[in-house]
Enzyme design. Sequence first.
Site, PDB file in Angstrom:
ATOM      1  CE1 TYR A  32      -3.546   2.744   0.834  1.00  0.00           C
ATOM      2  CE2 TYR A  32      -2.199   3.904   2.350  1.00  0.00           C
ATOM      3  CZ  TYR A  32      -3.092   3.299   1.606  1.00  0.00           C
ATOM      4  OH  TYR A  32      -3.627   4.865   1.997  1.00  0.00           O
ATOM      5  CD  GLU A  43      -6.268   4.498  -0.979  1.00  0.00           C
ATOM      6  OE1 GLU A  43      -6.335   4.629   0.106  1.00  0.00           O
ATOM      7  OE2 GLU A  43      -6.807   4.803  -1.493  1.00  0.00           O
TER       8      GLU A  43
END
Length: 398
Positions: free
Chosen positions: A118, A206
């Site tokens: 991530y 993101e």
Amino acid sequence: MNLHEYQAKELLNRYGITVQRGKLAYSADEAVTAAQQIQAETGSGWVVVKAQVHAGGRGKGGGVKLAKNLDEVREKAGAIIGMHLITPQTSAEGKLVRKVLITEDMYVPGPSEIKEYYMSVLLDRAKGCNVIVYSTEGGMDIEHVAETTPHLVHKEWIDPIIGLQPFQARRIAFNLGLTGDAYKSALTFIPQLYNTYIGVDATLIEINPLLKTSDNRMVAVDGKMSIDESALFRHKDVAAWRDFDEEDPTEVEADKFNLNYVKLDGNVGCMVNGAGLAMATMDIIKLAGGSPANFLDVGGKANAETVEAGFRIILKDPNVRAILINIFGGIVRCDRIANGVVEAYKKMGDEIKVPIIVRLQGTNAEIAKQIIDESGLQVQSAILLKEAAEKVANVFKV
């Protein structure tokens, strides 16, 4: 302004980032054609069908499906297009899916282990720095990871004047446990991601998951991006990507009148000038026993037209039981606002079926109060904010 995944990936690709290849489709037939093109480019028969909506958690909601052949592509694209996708980031009604992205399957076995990470870039307002947030535990459960094992989520703060330094990129790659070619790929990927964030005036980027492929490349398999609307004049091509279908129709209408409107879940409509005063007004509504139904900032150029537009927008919410107008007449005179309220009220007539409380303070406040009191309309005037709050409270005692 929020972007779709396919739009975010296009911007990432402009800055040299390797992204998962994909093609947009608006129907099952288009999805099959897109899948055939992807298969020809990759040599793989498998593709992924991904719903394109402004919401995260699409996989958990059934908006991301693996298709192993063209028949499955048609079936799954047909099922996703037209569905109301419900995720943790949507309302109970969900989001209507109008298009899908057909992407290559990146999870192809090879000499190295495939791993999901991530990574995001955003602004840390408390520190006055940009920050790269990253974790070894990427994928659909990143929110659970952050909640239950916060030590697995790392942060690298970046001075916006100095920018990202090479040693910071190395530290991030090291903390992710990368080695060899994957480590080298990350040292290219991380600066490119930060440069994208700065270059497109993003407020958030993101990547989840950021995939280490079986051949040790770092690839953006997904992309979520928000652009600072105040900077869109520098990115007219990106501004043209705005998807009005993904936005609240009332907020879109408010934007046409240069009104800053955000719908909330309460029962008292607010019409205020200035964000700070709006926040204070919402607090006083809470203290009075109500709950704000919206944030509506009419700005410093309020007139009869903007007041009428504000009324119409607020009254589209069936939960509204009262409207509180709280305006400080610094830039705009209070008597001008009062005349605007009276004119708008008379024009709308029976459309207004809820009490209206008006508090005007500042230039010509006394004249404004007189205009309201002598209008003969069902509009209550107030001088103090406390007085306005008490009149709001009386609405809920009836």
